[in-house]
Design a protein around this motif. Structure first.
Motif, PDB file in Angstrom:
ATOM      1  N   PHE A   7       0.637   0.420  -0.189  1.00 27.15           N
ATOM      2  CA  PHE A   7       0.362  -0.070  -1.663  1.00 27.15           C
ATOM      3  C   PHE A   7       1.587  -0.811  -1.993  1.00 27.15           C
ATOM      4  O   PHE A   7       1.372  -1.270  -3.304  1.00 27.15           O
ATOM      5  CB  PHE A   7       0.509   1.408  -2.391  1.00 27.15           C
ATOM      6  CG  PHE A   7      -0.769   2.294  -2.186  1.00 27.15           C
ATOM      7  CD1 PHE A   7      -1.989   1.976  -2.562  1.00 27.15           C
ATOM      8  CD2 PHE A   7      -0.701   3.580  -1.782  1.00 27.15           C
ATOM      9  CE1 PHE A   7      -2.967   2.688  -2.564  1.00 27.15           C
ATOM     10  CE2 PHE A   7      -2.041   4.308  -1.511  1.00 27.15           C
ATOM     11  CZ  PHE A   7      -3.102   3.752  -1.737  1.00 27.15           C
ATOM     12  N   GLN A  22      -8.407   4.767  -5.901  1.00 25.87           N
ATOM     13  CA  GLN A  22      -7.544   4.401  -4.648  1.00 25.87           C
ATOM     14  C   GLN A  22      -8.274   4.604  -3.398  1.00 25.87           C
ATOM     15  O   GLN A  22      -7.430   4.631  -2.335  1.00 25.87           O
ATOM     16  CB  GLN A  22      -6.261   4.887  -4.892  1.00 25.87           C
ATOM     17  CG  GLN A  22      -5.516   4.720  -6.290  1.00 25.87           C
ATOM     18  CD  GLN A  22      -4.179   5.241  -6.307  1.00 25.87           C
ATOM     19  OE1 GLN A  22      -4.128   6.502  -6.287  1.00 25.87           O
ATOM     20  NE2 GLN A  22      -3.156   4.633  -6.347  1.00 25.87           N
ATOM     21  N   TYR A  25      -6.376   9.373  -2.505  1.00 24.39           N
ATOM     22  CA  TYR A  25      -6.480   8.566  -1.326  1.00 24.39           C
ATOM     23  C   TYR A  25      -6.148   9.333  -0.235  1.00 24.39           C
ATOM     24  O   TYR A  25      -5.618  10.519  -0.426  1.00 24.39           O
ATOM     25  CB  TYR A  25      -5.592   7.289  -1.563  1.00 24.39           C
ATOM     26  CG  TYR A  25      -4.153   7.574  -1.575  1.00 24.39           C
ATOM     27  CD1 TYR A  25      -3.356   7.812  -0.703  1.00 24.39           C
ATOM     28  CD2 TYR A  25      -3.535   7.599  -2.921  1.00 24.39           C
ATOM     29  CE1 TYR A  25      -2.072   8.302  -0.702  1.00 24.39           C
ATOM     30  CE2 TYR A  25      -2.005   7.912  -2.977  1.00 24.39           C
ATOM     31  CZ  TYR A  25      -1.582   8.361  -1.933  1.00 24.39           C
ATOM     32  OH  TYR A  25      -0.040   8.625  -2.291  1.00 24.39           O
ATOM     33  N   TRP A  30      -9.071  -0.191  -2.197  1.00 26.89           N
ATOM     34  CA  TRP A  30      -8.105  -0.837  -1.453  1.00 26.89           C
ATOM     35  C   TRP A  30      -8.474  -1.874  -0.640  1.00 26.89           C
ATOM     36  O   TRP A  30      -7.505  -2.969  -0.621  1.00 26.89           O
ATOM     37  CB  TRP A  30      -7.452   0.390  -0.493  1.00 26.89           C
ATOM     38  CG  TRP A  30      -6.082  -0.109   0.340  1.00 26.89           C
ATOM     39  CD1 TRP A  30      -5.012  -0.115  -0.341  1.00 26.89           C
ATOM     40  CD2 TRP A  30      -5.974  -0.780   1.692  1.00 26.89           C
ATOM     41  NE1 TRP A  30      -4.039  -0.699   0.708  1.00 26.89           N
ATOM     42  CE2 TRP A  30      -4.820  -0.906   1.879  1.00 26.89           C
ATOM     43  CE3 TRP A  30      -7.071  -0.637   2.670  1.00 26.89           C
ATOM     44  CZ2 TRP A  30      -4.013  -1.338   3.168  1.00 26.89           C
ATOM     45  CZ3 TRP A  30      -6.341  -1.231   3.887  1.00 26.89           C
ATOM     46  CH2 TRP A  30      -5.179  -1.270   4.256  1.00 26.89           C
TER      47      TRP A  30
END
Length: 460
Positions: free
Chosen positions: A311, A132, A96, A137
């Motif tokens: 996260f 990710q 990410y 997301w």
């Protein structure tokens, strides 16, 4: 090329990876924009090769549509802007985006603006397993983004810079809110530094859009031009031997451009770069920080609030498993390097050269003192006046251990030998901090925080 924004909404309601600071406190604002267009991919020009000297020539060999994002952080008051725009190549090695350096004291106290560019496929789509990226997301916010391959990343980066440059086209949407840009510095670390090395060697001669380059944690090799759908992450480097790797020590940075370049490395990257060390010139500066490694505990700690926000999990900073991670932060040195590079562009003041880490033998190895600390190089107070062994020495064979180096506190007996009293230790530490300031490898603002940390962590 078309810019749209500022972008809002989404299931989270904020842009991924932005600074975890109270921007209002600094008089800054962050806004996100989408950039779309047609990007070219490149290959070595007919009859040429990507040679040792870095003087590469490439040509376009295909094109594709893309849509990506820019995260812009800028002063709200145009009078507070110093005229220098940083263009970050967002790092995707974790699977990410990590906008490294986006919370730098030099940026906010110095009046810079920056744009963090999503140039690589992983940033949008994520890795093939456990994605990710931005789409995963927040599909509501980022579902329309698309980067077909990292092959297009170099032109995407150029187009992003063009949308923000002093000569950017007049349009209804200005991501910089009317700021007058005088200088643009391209910067990135680790894999992103490898991308910028390739960009500098092959793209900068024609594009000429950047005024300077700041490469951090650079392993001495540029990223490839042609990878197709393959992506580069640390996890894939561990699990898939076929995945692309960051090249190490394979070529020089070209020396025939009138574009200043600074490289700031730790002990970790210094070994890879030993065979491609280049002498300082009136357009090049190379610094190495002794005792530091690619990743530090302080760096992990600084990113923890962003990870928790984005996260929803907390990093176990104080867990015993984190105890062996290197604890020499190069953040103050990076701030100093940026400060010098900006002065280089403004005033023509070339940054001071610095001693390099000592090597000996074949194959080359770092020369170490009796405590295992590297000799030579930029010596920050935790290395010059140590309480522990800090180095880039790898304690296990995996790639994560290579990046995190090592930290081993000295025994009580060794501390007694080095520092009869707490007062003597703190006095010597301050002397080392002042020496680093005098050598221009840290800025005056960093001395007090270093002393505060020294007082808090001293076991004497």
């Amino acid at each position: 090329m078309r810019v749209r924004g500022p972008v809002g909404g989404g299931s989270h309601g904020w842009p991924f990876g932005g600074p975890g600071l109270d921007l209002d406190q600094y008089g800054y604002v962050q806004e996100e924009y989408f950039l779309e267009g047609t990007a070219s991919r490149f290959a070595p020009a007919s009859g040429s090769e990507l040679g040792w000297d870095g003087r590469w020539t490439v040509e376009p060999v295909g094109s594709s549509h893309y849509r990506t994002r820019l995260l812009v952080v800028r002063p709200t008051d145009p009078d507070a802007f110093n005229g220098t725009l940083l263009i970050f190549w967002n790092n995707v090695s974790a699977g990410y985006e990590n906008i490294g350096g986006g919370e730098s004291a030099e940026i906010f106290e110095g009046g810079y603006a920056y744009a963090a560019v999503t140039a690589q496929r992983v940033g949008v789509h994520g890795a093939p397993t456990n994605p990710q990226g931005l789409q995963a997301w927040d599909p509501e916010r980022y579902g329309s983004l698309s980067i077909p391959s990292d092959d297009y990343s170099y032109d995407i980066f150029t187009q992003a810079a063009a949308a923000l440059s002093p000569d950017r086209p007049s349009a209804d949407v200005d991501p910089l809110g009317g700021l007058e840009v005088s200088r643009m510095i391209a910067t990135g670390g680790s894999q992103s530094a490898a991308r910028l090395a390739t960009y500098f060697n092959a793209m900068q001669p024609a594009a000429r859009i950047f005024d300077a380059f700041l490469l951090l944690l650079y392993f001495g090799g540029g990223a490839p031009f042609e990878v197709g759908e393959a992506v580069m992450t640390v996890e894939l480097a561990v699990s898939d031997a076929r995945s692309p790797r960051i090249p190490e020590g394979v070529h020089l940075l070209r020396d025939d451009l009138d574009t200043p370049v600074m490289v700031v490395n730790t002990e970790c990257e210094a070994l890879s770069c030993y065979g491609v060390r280049q002498p300082d010139t009136d357009r090049y500066r190379y610094w190495e920080v002794a005792g530091a490694s690619h990743v530090s505990l302080q760096g992990i700690r600084s990113s923890a609030p962003r990870l928790e926000r984005d996260f929803g999990f907390s990093m176990p900073i104080d867990d015993v498993t984190m105890g062996g991670i290197n604890r020499v932060s190069i953040a103050p040195v990076v701030d100093a390097a940026l400060h010098h590079l900006d002065r280089w562009l403004r005033e023509g003041t070339i940054p001071p050269g610095q001693p390099l880490i000592d090597f000996e033998g074949q194959p080359p190895a770092v020369v170490r003192d009796a405590d295992g600390l590297a000799r030579g190089g930029i010596r920050l107070p935790p290395v010059e006046v140590p309480l522990a062994h800090n180095s880039a020495i790898q304690k296990s064979p995996d790639v994560f251990a290579r990046l995190m180096g090592s930290h081993e506190p000295f025994s009580a007996e060794r501390l007694d030998e080095l520092y009869p009293t707490r007062e003597e230790y703190l006095a010597r530490f301050e002397e080392a901090a002042r020496a680093a300031e005098a050598a221009s490898v840290i800025l005056p603002r960093d001395v007090a925080p270093m002393m505060e940390e020294a007082r808090a962590t001293c076991p004497l």
